[in-house]
Design a protein around this motif. Structure first.
Motif, mmCIF file in Angstrom:
data_model
loop_
_atom_site.group_PDB
_atom_site.id
_atom_site.type_symbol
_atom_site.label_atom_id
_atom_site.label_comp_id
_atom_site.label_asym_id
_atom_site.label_seq_id
_atom_site.Cartn_x
_atom_site.Cartn_y
_atom_site.Cartn_z
ATOM 1 N N ASN A 77 144.616 125.971 -6.194
ATOM 2 C CA ASN A 77 144.880 125.149 -7.378
ATOM 3 C C ASN A 77 146.366 125.156 -7.747
ATOM 4 N N GLU A 78 147.002 126.321 -7.676
ATOM 5 C CA GLU A 78 148.425 126.427 -7.990
ATOM 6 C C GLU A 78 149.265 125.587 -7.031
ATOM 7 N N ILE A 79 148.946 125.682 -5.753
ATOM 8 C CA ILE A 79 149.735 124.962 -4.746
ATOM 9 C C ILE A 79 149.533 123.461 -4.871
ATOM 10 N N ILE A 80 148.302 123.027 -5.069
ATOM 11 C CA ILE A 80 148.045 121.598 -5.244
ATOM 12 C C ILE A 80 148.779 121.088 -6.482
ATOM 13 N N ALA A 81 148.741 121.837 -7.569
ATOM 14 C CA ALA A 81 149.447 121.427 -8.787
ATOM 15 C C ALA A 81 150.950 121.327 -8.527
ATOM 16 N N ARG A 82 151.496 122.284 -7.772
ATOM 17 C CA ARG A 82 152.928 122.254 -7.464
ATOM 18 C C ARG A 82 153.276 121.040 -6.606
ATOM 19 N N ILE A 83 152.458 120.758 -5.592
ATOM 20 C CA ILE A 83 152.706 119.603 -4.719
ATOM 21 C C ILE A 83 152.689 118.316 -5.538
ATOM 22 N N LEU A 84 151.689 118.174 -6.394
ATOM 23 C CA LEU A 84 151.526 116.939 -7.161
ATOM 24 C C LEU A 84 152.571 116.769 -8.259
ATOM 25 N N SER A 85 153.220 117.865 -8.647
ATOM 26 C CA SER A 85 154.212 117.761 -9.724
ATOM 27 C C SER A 85 155.650 117.684 -9.215
ATOM 28 N N GLU A 86 155.856 117.846 -7.917
ATOM 29 C CA GLU A 86 157.219 117.777 -7.385
ATOM 30 C C GLU A 86 157.620 116.310 -7.232
ATOM 31 N N PRO A 87 158.639 115.896 -7.971
ATOM 32 C CA PRO A 87 159.021 114.475 -7.932
ATOM 33 C C PRO A 87 159.676 114.086 -6.610
ATOM 34 N N PRO A 88 159.580 112.804 -6.267
ATOM 35 C CA PRO A 88 160.275 112.333 -5.061
ATOM 36 C C PRO A 88 161.789 112.478 -5.254
ATOM 37 N N SER A 89 162.480 112.659 -4.151
ATOM 38 C CA SER A 89 163.939 112.757 -4.228
ATOM 39 C C SER A 89 164.531 111.374 -4.474
ATOM 40 N N GLU A 90 165.749 111.362 -4.968
ATOM 41 C CA GLU A 90 166.424 110.080 -5.185
ATOM 42 C C GLU A 90 166.559 109.315 -3.873
ATOM 43 N N GLU A 91 166.825 110.045 -2.793
ATOM 44 C CA GLU A 91 166.958 109.416 -1.474
ATOM 45 C C GLU A 91 165.647 108.753 -1.056
ATOM 46 N N GLN A 92 164.536 109.423 -1.307
ATOM 47 C CA GLN A 92 163.243 108.834 -0.973
ATOM 48 C C GLN A 92 163.015 107.548 -1.764
ATOM 49 N N VAL A 93 163.297 107.601 -3.045
ATOM 50 C CA VAL A 93 163.080 106.437 -3.905
ATOM 51 C C VAL A 93 163.904 105.252 -3.399
ATOM 52 N N VAL A 94 165.176 105.491 -3.093
ATOM 53 C CA VAL A 94 166.051 104.421 -2.612
ATOM 54 C C VAL A 94 165.543 103.874 -1.280
ATOM 55 N N GLU A 95 165.201 104.769 -0.364
ATOM 56 C CA GLU A 95 164.724 104.356 0.965
ATOM 57 C C GLU A 95 163.424 103.546 0.856
ATOM 58 N N ILE A 96 162.504 104.027 0.037
ATOM 59 C CA ILE A 96 161.224 103.327 -0.123
ATOM 60 C C ILE A 96 161.435 101.967 -0.785
ATOM 61 N N GLN A 97 162.246 101.921 -1.822
ATOM 62 C CA GLN A 97 162.503 100.640 -2.491
ATOM 63 C C GLN A 97 163.106 99.632 -1.519
ATOM 64 N N SER A 98 164.026 100.103 -0.712
ATOM 65 C CA SER A 98 164.670 99.219 0.261
ATOM 66 C C SER A 98 163.645 98.671 1.256
ATOM 67 N N MET A 99 162.810 99.530 1.789
ATOM 68 C CA MET A 99 161.802 99.077 2.753
ATOM 69 C C MET A 99 160.770 98.173 2.095
ATOM 70 N N GLN A 100 160.409 98.474 0.845
ATOM 71 C CA GLN A 100 159.429 97.634 0.153
ATOM 72 C C GLN A 100 159.981 96.239 -0.091
ATOM 73 N N GLU A 101 161.265 96.150 -0.355
ATOM 74 C CA GLU A 101 161.877 94.829 -0.529
ATOM 75 C C GLU A 101 161.823 94.041 0.777
ATOM 76 N N VAL A 102 162.122 94.711 1.883
ATOM 77 C CA VAL A 102 162.090 94.048 3.194
ATOM 78 C C VAL A 102 160.671 93.595 3.527
ATOM 79 N N LEU A 103 159.697 94.455 3.253
ATOM 80 C CA LEU A 103 158.305 94.166 3.625
ATOM 81 C C LEU A 103 157.518 93.442 2.529
ATOM 82 N N ASP A 104 158.121 93.289 1.369
ATOM 83 C CA ASP A 104 157.453 92.699 0.212
ATOM 84 C C ASP A 104 156.134 93.421 -0.087
ATOM 85 N N THR A 105 156.233 94.746 -0.212
ATOM 86 C CA THR A 105 155.074 95.571 -0.552
ATOM 87 C C THR A 105 155.326 96.258 -1.885
#
Length: 128
Positions: A77-105
Motif C-alpha cells: 500500500n505504501e509503495i503504490i501510494a508513493r508511485i501514484l503520488s509522484e508527479p511527472p517530470s517537466e521533461e515528461q510533460v513537455v515531451e508528451i505534449q509535443s507528441m500529443q500535438e503531432v498525433l492529435d491525441t
C-alpha cells in the motif's frame, strides 16, 4: 516482522512491488476501471514465486506468518501510494505534449509512472 529482514531483501521486495505494479498497470493500460487489487496481488505473487531471487531467502515459517503478510500488505500500500503520488517530470510533460500535438491525441496521466506509459505509447505510435 518485515523490519527484521536484511536491507537487501527489503530493497528487493520494494523493487518487485514497484516493477510488478507498474507492469500490471501497463497491462491494463492504466485504466482505473480495469484495476483490481486482487489481480495485482496475484501477478505479484506469481512474480515472487517464479522469478524473485529474494523469495527463497525468506524462511518458510516467516512466509506463513500472518504478521508477515500484514507487513507486506502495508508495504504494498505504501509503495503504490508513493508511485501514484509522484508527479511527472517537466521533461515528461513537455515531451508528451509535443507528441500529443503531432498525433492529435489527448491521453491523460497523473503520475510519473503513468507518464512513462503514455510516453512509450506515443513513441510507438510515432514510430509505427
Amino acid at each position: 516482522m518485515f523490519k527484521n529482514l536484511s536491507p537487501n531483501i527489503k530493497s528487493s521486495i520494494t523493487r518487485s512491488i514497484t516493477q510488478t505494479f507498474e507492469q500490471y498497470m501497463s497491462d491494463i493500460e492504466w485504466s482505473g476501471e480495469k484495476f483490481s487489487i486482487d489481480d495485482y496481488i496475484a501477478s505479484w505473487r506469481e512474480y515472487i514465486t517464479e522469478k524473485a531471487l529474494w523469495y527463497s531467502k525468506i524462511p518458510d515459517d516467516m512466509k506463513n506468518d500472518p504478521e508477515f503478510h500484514e507487513d507486506l500488505a502495508k508495504r504494498i500500500n505504501e509503495i503504490i501510494a508513493r508511485i501514484l503520488s509522484e508527479p511527472p517530470s517537466e521533461e515528461q510533460v513537455v515531451e508528451i505534449q509535443s507528441m500529443q500535438e503531432v498525433l492529435d491525441t489527448h491521453y491523460e496521466y497523473h503520475c510519473k509512472a503513468e507518464a512513462i506509459y503514455v510516453e512509450t505509447l506515443l513513441k510507438n505510435k510515432i514510430n509505427a
